[in-house]
Design an enzyme around this catalytic site. Structure first.
Site, PDB file in Angstrom:
ATOM      1  N   GLU A  44     -17.988  18.473 -56.388  1.00 24.17           N
ATOM      2  CA  GLU A  44     -16.635  18.953 -56.711  1.00 24.17           C
ATOM      3  C   GLU A  44     -16.116  19.964 -55.709  1.00 24.17           C
ATOM      4  O   GLU A  44     -16.273  21.172 -55.892  1.00 24.17           O
ATOM      5  CB  GLU A  44     -16.630  19.580 -58.109  1.00 24.17           C
ATOM      6  CG  GLU A  44     -16.981  18.622 -59.204  1.00 24.17           C
ATOM      7  CD  GLU A  44     -16.978  19.265 -60.580  1.00 24.17           C
ATOM      8  OE1 GLU A  44     -16.776  20.479 -60.689  1.00 24.17           O
ATOM      9  OE2 GLU A  44     -17.193  18.521 -61.566  1.00 24.17           O
ATOM     10  N   GLU A  69     -21.432  12.629 -62.730  1.00 21.33           N
ATOM     11  CA  GLU A  69     -21.516  13.642 -63.785  1.00 21.33           C
ATOM     12  C   GLU A  69     -20.548  13.231 -64.887  1.00 21.33           C
ATOM     13  O   GLU A  69     -19.426  12.809 -64.605  1.00 21.33           O
ATOM     14  CB  GLU A  69     -21.129  15.008 -63.202  1.00 21.33           C
ATOM     15  CG  GLU A  69     -21.365  16.166 -64.140  1.00 21.33           C
ATOM     16  CD  GLU A  69     -21.077  17.511 -63.469  1.00 21.33           C
ATOM     17  OE1 GLU A  69     -21.508  17.733 -62.321  1.00 21.33           O
ATOM     18  OE2 GLU A  69     -20.398  18.330 -64.108  1.00 21.33           O
TER      19      GLU A  69
END
Ligand code: GAL
Length: 926
Positions: free
Chosen positions: A416, A491
């Protein structure tokens, strides 16, 4: 002490890898020295070996704490509501470690490397007053060639490490200090460098494989060397399968790389069920004698990420049933013993996990070895997204260290990153991906993107497999837009559950365990898996997270200190999510579970969730049928039941036949405690540790699910407690103390053996009003792994001397030397022997004695002085030697404060040299 030294095999022909975990000195907080001032001190400060304060050689650390590694100081301290929520409200701060090292003169000429497997977070490392490393990664290892800095024999070596744990690399609990192992690796001059064997098998065709082995050698010796490099492959049974040799010439202080491709026909394949591990042993031979030997494990398997069908291992489709995990455990923080890692991985295996993403950093090497052996695939993730030199080195380190592991199937360059959807992100990822490929072209590169992969230019264009964190609504859009790009969830989920709670109580930060609550960006366990499982193009999922971890108590804040994302709590105790995933992920044996427990109040309406992997299920209360349902593999089966005490039973059917059943029962009040060790035996190697489950039982021996008794522990015999937990995310109890409350019926105590333990470990647990529990865990005497002998150095070595010009007239021993005069007098360190010629030799140094010797109880010890001598201290004559012959001399150290100036005037015998021929130390008076 003698016994310990004997453990080190000093004359081993090949390398010795010695544990450096023992006998560190630790100081919590910074050690701030007064600013360096004045010309002389400034000049000295700039010179090799002259670090001052706690970084230096002669720092008085006599009141520092003694401890063994692994160590995490953050977990030892109290919580602080003003500390960072992301780090679990644990103040981190700064700490110092020091360690002394004695090196046998017989080892002169060998190559010595320090290895620190990870230090949280910023570490500055000095050896003998020289700064030898600055490491800004709390997750990567540091390898330091300390050979040139070493002193041999009685002249002690000092390692000093300043750790700044206020620096952060994450937004989760990262611990503080030397939380992984440390090593001293001793090798012959011609040796294989650390992580210097590249042995990653690849399929050539049919059943023919090759391992294009590449070995990197170094030569720290004084002459170029011709050696033979021999690589041998052994199968899992230890049988030799292939061998290859090649000559190499290694120049002086140079590296040399040798290629030794090996062909292997029809090897046993590494699978998740049968992890056939092969061993690659590399030997370096010189004139027929082994100079170095190093081994690693590897495995033969193929991997493929298919854009339409997901992941294939050895050509067989495998849906990734993965979890993300951080690295802290109850009681111990991030200083998790290897055997507790084994327990954690075993719990994951029992849950049906087949893939692990070590988020968001490379794990310890020992953990990856276990993963290889136990059968998981791994997404190995780089911590920092940065293409500058320092950070690229961290990425390359990870690939070099880990590329031989068959478990590793994906390299992740980041998690991220806000620049992921920009040209900047793309350019960075392109470079990092290229750096990975240069070291290993057998595995795809991915990046865990939380969006941005549908923009025109973004990181997904620079990686092989697109990893999506959350973004479920974009799964189909992405696949439609890029049908040829492999895709996985990197995720998902981020759902909340407090273990053992079945009612959400907002004011108490408790979240019910029915899988109804998830972060706004996430999904419940059931929704996340359904989205992944129903889409063949999604290679699989990585649930956030396998275990709770400290920090990130989302959606709560203080007093919550741990996350509640875990499928298991911080101890590895299962939550409802455990059973949801277990029935979804394990297909080959019938499973059935019931949530919640069956301790309610008469008339309560209880929601019952039955989780099963069979066809139909039936629920019975006290033998009465409550209903039958077809199993819903995604939603699970729910019933509303009016509580009455007794037995709630669920029966699972396949083909109309009962195949499995389970029950929960109403228990009475707790009357006794029970201790259940995770294994039946411990190794007495000082490392082996195991979790012990602590519970309260009712009069019929049933575990009481809501018990919250405060339990006091005592551990005696061959081991000790190293911490405990109970999975309560709101608990502020001391994790190292003697007591711990049960939380929803459970707590966990972690015991570890002492070094050289032979006696069984005896544990007792007591609680007011309950019958105590006692358990004895037998200890198998097992030699500790080879280690560096403890070498406490309560001595001050006086090492840095100025030497006046020689002369035949007696000089004034206390004559002034201007502090800006760097050149009239010379510089030296014992042994200092002047050649025959002049009669007088004058030496000057300064030293600060350790506090305990400054009060008149110390002595100045000259191991050997040659010539007659006068010893002057702060201008006063304090000792004399009247003979010319070389001999030791002891001089009482007068009481006093601070730094002392010492002058040694030697009068040499005519025609003989003289001087300070041995170490000068400040020692306790005899
Ligand atoms: C993700 C992140 C994880 C964790 C998680 C919590 O965005 O990658 O590290 O913070 O959210 O939901």
């Amino acid at each position: 002490m003698l016994l310990l030294i004997a453990c080190v095999n000093v004359n081993a022909a090949t390398r010795e890898r010695l544990s450096l975990d023992r006998s560190w000195l630790f100081h919590q907080g910074d050690v701030v020295e007064s600013a360096i001032a004045g010309h002389g001190d400034s000049y000295s400060n700039a010179k090799a070996g002259n670090a001052t304060g706690a970084a230096g050689n002669e720092y008085d650390d006599s009141d520092w704490r003694h401890l063994d590694l692994p160590h995490d100081w953050a977990v030892e301290g109290p919580f602080d509501p003003k500390a960072n929520i992301a780090q679990g409200y644990r103040p981190r701060g700064i700490g110092w470690y020091r360690r002394y090292l004695r090196v046998d003169p017989a080892d002169r000429g060998k190559h010595f490397e320090l290895q620190f497997d990870a230090i949280a977070t910023h570490a500055t490392i000095w050896v003998n007053g020289n700064v030898v490393n600055r490491n800004w990664s709390g997750y990567n290892a540091t390898y330091i060639d300390i050979t040139p800095f070493l002193r041999y024999g009685d002249a002690m070596n000092t390692i000093a490490i300043r750790v700044d744990a206020d620096a952060m690399e994450g937004w989760w609990y990262e611990g503080a200090g030397m939380y992984r192992h440390s090593w001293l690796v001793k090798r012959n001059p011609v040796h294989v460098v650390t992580d210097g064997v590249h042995a990653t098998p690849r399929l050539v065709k049919d059943k023919q494989w090759s391992i294009p082995v590449e070995v990197t050698l170094n030569n720290s010796g004084k002459a170029a060397s011709d050696v033979i490099v021999e690589v041998t492959l052994y199968d899992a049974a230890g049988r030799q399968v292939a061998q290859r040799t090649a000559p190499a010439r290694v120049g002086v202080l140079a590296n040399s790389t040798v290629q030794l491709p090996i062909t292997v026909n029809n090897p046993a394949i590494w699978t998740l069920e049968k992890t056939n591990l092969y061993r690659v042993t590399t030997r370096v031979l010189q004139a027929g004698k082994a100079q170095d030997e190093v081994s690693l494990n590897t495995g033969f398997r193929t991997i493929r990420f298919d854009a339409a069908q997901g992941f294939f291992l050895n050509g067989v489709h495998v849906k990734l049933q993965g979890v993300c995990i951080h690295q802290d455990h109850a009681g111990v923080g991030v200083a998790v013993p290897d055997s507790v890692w084994e327990y954690r991985l075993r719990r994951l295996k029992e849950l049906g996990v087949n893939a692990i993403r070590f988020s968001h950093n490379a794990p310890a090497a020992e953990v990856l070895d276990m993963v290889d052996r136990m059968g998981f695939v791994v997404m190995d993730e780089n911590r920092n997204f940065n293409t500058s030199e320092d950070y690229m080195k961290q990425l390359e380190w990870m690939v070099k260290r880990d590329r031989h592991h068959p478990s590793v199937v994906l390299w992740s360059v980041f998690n991220e990153e806000p620049v992921q959807a920009t040209e900047v992100g793309y350019e960075m990822a392109r470079r990092m991906s290229a750096a990975v490929k240069a070291l290993d072209d057998t595995r795809p590169v991915t990046a865990a993107m939380n969006g941005g992969f549908l923009t025109e230019l973004n990181v997904s264009h620079a990686v092989d497999v697109v990893g999506a964190n959350y973004q479920v609504p974009d799964y189909d859009r992405y696949h439609k837009a890029y049908p040829n790009k492999p895709f996985t969830s990197s995720e998902d989920t981020s759902a909340f559950m407090t273990r053992g709670e079945y009612k959400t109580v907002k004011e108490k930060n408790l979240i019910a365990s029915y899988d109804d609550d998830a972060a706004p960006w996430g999904n419940t366990h059931r929704d996340a898996w359904e989205a992944i499982d129903k889409r063949p193009f999604v290679a699989g999922g990585f649930v956030w997270t396998g275990f709770d971890y400290r920090g990130e108590p989302t959606p709560n804040e203080w007093p919550s200190v741990s996350s509640v994302f875990g499928i298991m709590d911080l101890n590895g105790f299962p939550k409802t999510a455990y059973y949801i995933h277990q029935v979804q992920w394990i297909k080959d044996k019938p499973l059935i579970h019931i949530a919640p427990h069956w301790n309610w109040k008469q008339g309560d309406k209880v929601r019952v969730m039955v989780m099963a992997n069979v066809e139909r299920i039936q629920l019975l209360l006290n033998g009465r049928a409550l209903g039958e349902q077809k199993v819903d593999p995604y939603r699970m089966n729910n019933f509303d039941v009016a509580f009455e005490p007794g037995k709630l039973e669920a029966i699972g059917y396949r083909g109309g036949k009962e195949v499995v059943r389970t029950a929960v029962e109403t228990t009475g009040a707790p009357v006794s405690l029970e201790l259940v060790p995770d294994r039946a035996q411990l190794n007495g190697d000082g490392r082996d540790a195991l979790p012990v489950t602590v519970r309260a039982l009712d009069a019929q021996g049933r575990a009481v699910p809501l018990a919250d008794n405060e339990v006091t522990f005592a551990v005696t015999g061959g081991g000790r407690s190293i911490g405990h937990g109970n999975g309560d995310p709101n608990s502020h109890e001391d994790e190292k103390g003697a007591t711990r409350r049960l939380f929803n019926g459970l707590a966990q105590l972690i015991v570890q053996t002492n070094y050289d333990a032979k006696d069984a470990v005896m544990i007792s647990a007591t609680a007011p009003g309950l019958q105590a529990a006692r358990v004895t865990i037998p200890v198998k005497p097992v030699a500790a792994e080879p280690f560096v002998a403890p070498a406490d150095a309560p001595l001050t070595f006086v090492r840095s001397w100025r030497i006046a010009p020689d002369g035949d007239t007696r000089p004034d021993p206390n004559q002034k030397l201007a502090s800006f005069d760097m050149n009239t007098w010379g510089w030296g360190s014992p042994p200092m022997r002047a050649a025959a010629g002049s009669k007088y030799h004058l030496y000057r140094a300064s030293f600060t004695p350790r506090k305990n010797l400054a009060d008149g109880t110390g002595r100045i010890r000259f191991a050997s002085l040659k010539g007659k001598a006068e010893i002057w201290l702060n201008g006063a004559l304090v000792g004399k030697k009247d003979s010319y012959a070389a001999a030791p001399l002891d001089v009482a150290l007068p009481a006093g404060d601070g730094k002392r100036e010492i002058n040694v005037l030697i009068e040499a015998e005519a025609g003989q040299g003289g001087g300070i021929e041995g170490n000068v130390t400040i020692e306790p008076a005899r």
